[in-house]
Write a protein that holds these residues in place. Structure first.
Motif, mmCIF file in Angstrom:
data_model
loop_
_atom_site.group_PDB
_atom_site.id
_atom_site.type_symbol
_atom_site.label_atom_id
_atom_site.label_comp_id
_atom_site.label_asym_id
_atom_site.label_seq_id
_atom_site.Cartn_x
_atom_site.Cartn_y
_atom_site.Cartn_z
ATOM 1 N N PHE A 134 -3.848 -3.278 8.083
ATOM 2 C CA PHE A 134 -3.688 -3.739 6.710
ATOM 3 C C PHE A 134 -2.515 -3.069 6.007
ATOM 4 O O PHE A 134 -1.911 -3.667 5.109
ATOM 5 C CB PHE A 134 -4.993 -3.570 5.939
ATOM 6 C CG PHE A 134 -5.989 -4.661 6.208
ATOM 7 C CD1 PHE A 134 -6.186 -5.678 5.298
ATOM 8 C CD2 PHE A 134 -6.721 -4.682 7.390
ATOM 9 C CE1 PHE A 134 -7.094 -6.706 5.546
ATOM 10 C CE2 PHE A 134 -7.627 -5.700 7.663
ATOM 11 C CZ PHE A 134 -7.812 -6.720 6.735
ATOM 12 N N CYS A 135 -2.174 -1.851 6.399
ATOM 13 C CA CYS A 135 -0.955 -1.217 5.875
ATOM 14 C C CYS A 135 0.280 -2.000 6.323
ATOM 15 O O CYS A 135 1.171 -2.297 5.515
ATOM 16 C CB CYS A 135 -0.844 0.224 6.368
ATOM 17 S SG CYS A 135 -1.780 1.428 5.433
ATOM 18 N N LEU A 136 0.328 -2.330 7.606
ATOM 19 C CA LEU A 136 1.476 -3.068 8.148
ATOM 20 C C LEU A 136 1.562 -4.462 7.545
ATOM 21 O O LEU A 136 2.654 -4.963 7.262
ATOM 22 C CB LEU A 136 1.364 -3.160 9.677
ATOM 23 C CG LEU A 136 1.556 -1.839 10.431
ATOM 24 C CD1 LEU A 136 1.221 -2.014 11.904
ATOM 25 C CD2 LEU A 136 2.983 -1.320 10.273
ATOM 26 N N TRP A 137 0.429 -5.105 7.337
ATOM 27 C CA TRP A 137 0.419 -6.448 6.738
ATOM 28 C C TRP A 137 0.980 -6.440 5.314
ATOM 29 O O TRP A 137 1.692 -7.366 4.905
ATOM 30 C CB TRP A 137 -1.008 -7.005 6.722
ATOM 31 C CG TRP A 137 -1.120 -8.272 5.940
ATOM 32 C CD1 TRP A 137 -0.819 -9.539 6.381
ATOM 33 C CD2 TRP A 137 -1.527 -8.407 4.574
ATOM 34 N NE1 TRP A 137 -1.022 -10.451 5.361
ATOM 35 C CE2 TRP A 137 -1.450 -9.778 4.243
ATOM 36 C CE3 TRP A 137 -1.943 -7.502 3.598
ATOM 37 C CZ2 TRP A 137 -1.786 -10.268 2.977
ATOM 38 C CZ3 TRP A 137 -2.275 -7.991 2.333
ATOM 39 C CH2 TRP A 137 -2.193 -9.349 2.038
ATOM 40 N N GLN A 138 0.660 -5.394 4.563
ATOM 41 C CA GLN A 138 1.090 -5.321 3.167
ATOM 42 C C GLN A 138 2.607 -5.359 3.022
ATOM 43 O O GLN A 138 3.128 -5.861 2.028
ATOM 44 C CB GLN A 138 0.585 -4.003 2.537
ATOM 45 C CG GLN A 138 -0.902 -3.917 2.325
ATOM 46 C CD GLN A 138 -1.350 -4.481 0.994
ATOM 47 O OE1 GLN A 138 -0.549 -4.713 0.108
ATOM 48 N NE2 GLN A 138 -2.644 -4.712 0.870
ATOM 49 N N MET A 139 3.330 -4.825 3.995
ATOM 50 C CA MET A 139 4.769 -4.671 3.846
ATOM 51 C C MET A 139 5.522 -6.004 3.807
ATOM 52 O O MET A 139 6.250 -6.289 2.852
ATOM 53 C CB MET A 139 5.311 -3.748 4.939
ATOM 54 C CG MET A 139 4.700 -2.350 4.917
ATOM 55 S SD MET A 139 4.912 -1.518 3.325
ATOM 56 C CE MET A 139 6.687 -1.235 3.341
ATOM 57 N N PRO A 140 5.411 -6.877 4.820
ATOM 58 C CA PRO A 140 6.093 -8.171 4.715
ATOM 59 C C PRO A 140 5.559 -9.024 3.576
ATOM 60 O O PRO A 140 6.316 -9.782 2.948
ATOM 61 C CB PRO A 140 5.835 -8.825 6.087
ATOM 62 C CG PRO A 140 4.679 -8.098 6.657
ATOM 63 C CD PRO A 140 4.741 -6.707 6.123
ATOM 64 N N HIS A 141 4.268 -8.920 3.311
ATOM 65 C CA HIS A 141 3.657 -9.626 2.190
ATOM 66 C C HIS A 141 4.333 -9.230 0.873
ATOM 67 O O HIS A 141 4.742 -10.085 0.077
ATOM 68 C CB HIS A 141 2.159 -9.280 2.156
ATOM 69 C CG HIS A 141 1.425 -9.742 0.940
ATOM 70 N ND1 HIS A 141 0.952 -11.024 0.798
ATOM 71 C CD2 HIS A 141 1.070 -9.070 -0.197
ATOM 72 C CE1 HIS A 141 0.342 -11.136 -0.368
ATOM 73 N NE2 HIS A 141 0.395 -9.974 -0.988
ATOM 74 N N SER A 142 4.499 -7.936 0.659
ATOM 75 C CA SER A 142 5.083 -7.424 -0.579
ATOM 76 C C SER A 142 6.590 -7.671 -0.659
ATOM 77 O O SER A 142 7.125 -7.992 -1.727
ATOM 78 C CB SER A 142 4.803 -5.923 -0.712
ATOM 79 O OG SER A 142 3.413 -5.672 -0.752
#
Length: 292
Positions: free
Chosen positions: A169-177
């Motif tokens: 979920f940390c890694l997912w947040q980055m491209p999302h943000s």
């Protein structure tokens, strides 16, 4: 109307998104035998804490919000609600949320949620968001807490499964943000928020989006490798990750409209994490190894 203001200041959309991830983490750890009463208590406590963080964040960010077209109609910017009322609302919600978690879940779950709250309100909102290009990375830690909290509430421990969820979920947040920062580029620039596209350019953000999606795709596989999920989850994880990566790589086409492209990447990021949260819940297994 007054009650509506108290609801809006808590950002209901963010609460709902966090609940989906929380349920996914909880049911993953439950291995097909969920304690529904405990799940409800976890969801209630976490929702109250997230609502508290959002209300306090609105108090902190009201000067920034006034400069951004997306946020200039928030209740604290328009004056529909006072800062004092919003802050009191946030504090009360937080106290109720932590009391609920402490009473009905376990100390470790409460500690996880407290960690996320401190990172979001104390570290990210008060300092990193305004002062560092790494604010997004720090903020991703708080965004990854809900599924971990759900997992820990059900299992009573922080093991390798919880660590994988935190990483995912940390890694997912980055491209999302970063996608949000690209299609809201003018807002962030106007508000002087040092997100990556504003500080280092859209091209740099595109590269980071691709790299983080690749890392996220590999992290999703860890649940299968560890025996936490089965082939149904694997199929969905592969399909969504490959499609998301293909979409991200499309940003390098010469005729690409960056704003339209970034919106598509953002929307599919939500589809991806929702699908994986659902599959974690539906296709959970007893883990082969839980060493942490």
């Amino acid at each position: 109307m007054k009650l509506k203001r108290y609801l809006l200041v808590t950002k209901p959309g963010i609460i709902f998104g966090n609940l989906i991830a929380t349920v996914g983490g909880f049911l993953l750890a439950s291995q097909g035998k969920p304690d529904w009463a405990l799940l409800c208590a976890t969801m209630l406590g976490l929702s109250l804490v997230v609502a508290s963080g959002c209300a306090i964040n609105n108090c902190i960010d009201r000067d920034i919000d006034s400069r951004m077209s997306r946020t200039r109609k928030r209740v604290l910017v328009t004056g529909a609600m006072s800062v004092r009322a919003a802050m009191a609302h946030g504090v009360v919600l937080g106290l109720l949320g932590f009391a609920c978690l402490l009473a009905f879940t376990n100390l470790l779950t409460t500690a996880c949620v407290l960690f996320g709250f401190i990172i979001y309100v104390g570290v990210y909102s008060l300092y990193m968001k305004r002062n560092s290009v790494y604010g997004t990375l720090v903020g991703s830690l708080s965004g990854a807490v809900p599924p971990v909290a759900g997992y820990v509430a059900a299992s009573g421990r922080f093991d390798s499964g919880a660590a994988i969820l935190l990483l995912m979920f940390c890694l997912w947040q980055m491209p999302h943000s970063y996608a949000i920062a690209i299609f809201r580029f003018e807002d962030y620039e106007r508000a002087n928020i040092p997100v990556l596209p504003v500080v280092r350019g859209v091209s740099a953000a595109k590269r980071q989006i691709v790299l983080y999606i690749l890392a996220f795709a590999m992290a999703t596989m860890l649940l299968v490798v560890g025996g936490y999920t089965g082939y149904g989850y694997l199929a969905v994880a592969c399909a969504t990750s490959v499609w998301w990566l293909k979409m991200a790589l499309g940003g390098y086409k010469a005729a690409t409209n960056d704003i339209v492209w970034a919106r598509q990447v953002f929307v599919f990021s939500i589809v991806t994490i929702t699908a994986l949260s659902v599959m974690m819940a539906l296709d959970s297994h007893a883990p082969v190894l839980a060493v942490l």
